[in-house]
Design a protein around this motif. Structure first.
Motif, short mmCIF file in Angstrom:
data_model
loop_
_atom_site.label_atom_id
_atom_site.label_comp_id
_atom_site.label_asym_id
_atom_site.label_seq_id
_atom_site.Cartn_x
_atom_site.Cartn_y
_atom_site.Cartn_z
N LEU A 11 -27.54 35.68 -36.59
CA LEU A 11 -26.73 35.87 -37.18
C LEU A 11 -26.38 37.32 -36.51
N THR A 12 -25.35 37.61 -35.43
CA THR A 12 -25.26 38.58 -35.05
C THR A 12 -23.19 39.48 -35.36
N LYS A 13 -22.90 39.93 -35.24
CA LYS A 13 -21.74 41.02 -36.21
C LYS A 13 -20.60 39.56 -35.50
N SER A 14 -20.57 38.87 -34.29
CA SER A 14 -19.61 38.14 -33.82
C SER A 14 -20.29 36.72 -33.61
N CYS B 7 -21.57 29.87 -40.32
CA CYS B 7 -22.17 30.92 -39.71
C CYS B 7 -21.52 31.19 -38.99
N ASN B 8 -20.94 30.71 -37.85
CA ASN B 8 -20.33 31.35 -37.14
C ASN B 8 -19.06 32.15 -37.59
N THR B 9 -18.19 31.59 -38.81
CA THR B 9 -17.00 32.11 -39.52
C THR B 9 -18.28 33.16 -39.97
N MET B 10 -18.95 33.02 -40.35
CA MET B 10 -19.15 33.93 -41.58
C MET B 10 -19.71 35.32 -40.92
N ALA B 11 -20.45 35.57 -40.14
CA ALA B 11 -20.65 36.17 -38.53
C ALA B 11 -19.43 37.25 -38.50
N ARG B 12 -18.12 36.67 -37.88
CA ARG B 12 -17.19 36.89 -37.47
C ARG B 12 -16.08 37.53 -39.08
N LYS B 13 -15.91 36.99 -40.27
CA LYS B 13 -15.30 37.41 -41.21
C LYS B 13 -16.37 38.67 -41.64
#
Length: 117
Positions: free
Chosen positions: A31-34, A51-57
């Protein structure tokens, strides 16, 4: 010339070390910040989307490891991922796809079924 050899050796060493760290893991997600990046394996697509959504959020960074255990699979999170975010991701993961089911309780495989006549 010697510097190039040293750099190539160092790069090969890092590559081998990185691949050795992932041994025994069914999948690895970074997971990166975005965004979420799958480094190894094939985790469920919907889980990667979450996971993408949580990383961005949450602007979360860290690693998620899917490790085999006696029940099927366990999720391990690095310490950089907050416990609340980790619990949310555990709730979204489809553990039932990875559960280990025993087909019978007897060694010969007959179980408690009646034999047809």
């Amino acid at each position: 010339m010697n510097i190039i050899l040293v750099v190539m050796f160092f790069a090969a060493f890092i590559w081998v070390l990185n691949s050795k760290l992932f041994i025994g893991k069914r999948f690895v997600i970074k997971l990166t910040k975005s965004k979420a990046i799958v480094l190894k394996g094939r985790p469920p697509k919907q889980f990667v989307v979450e996971c993408n959504t949580m990383a961005r959020k949450k602007h979360t960074s860290g690693y998620i490891y899917g490790v085999n255990n006696h029940q099927g699979i366990a999720l391990i999170f690095t310490k950089h991922i907050a416990e609340g975010t980790a619990q949310r991701l555990r709730n979204l993961f489809p553990f039932e796809q990875y559960s280990i089911q025993k087909s019978s309780t007897t060694p010969n495989g007959s179980g408690n079924r009646k034999k047809s006549s």
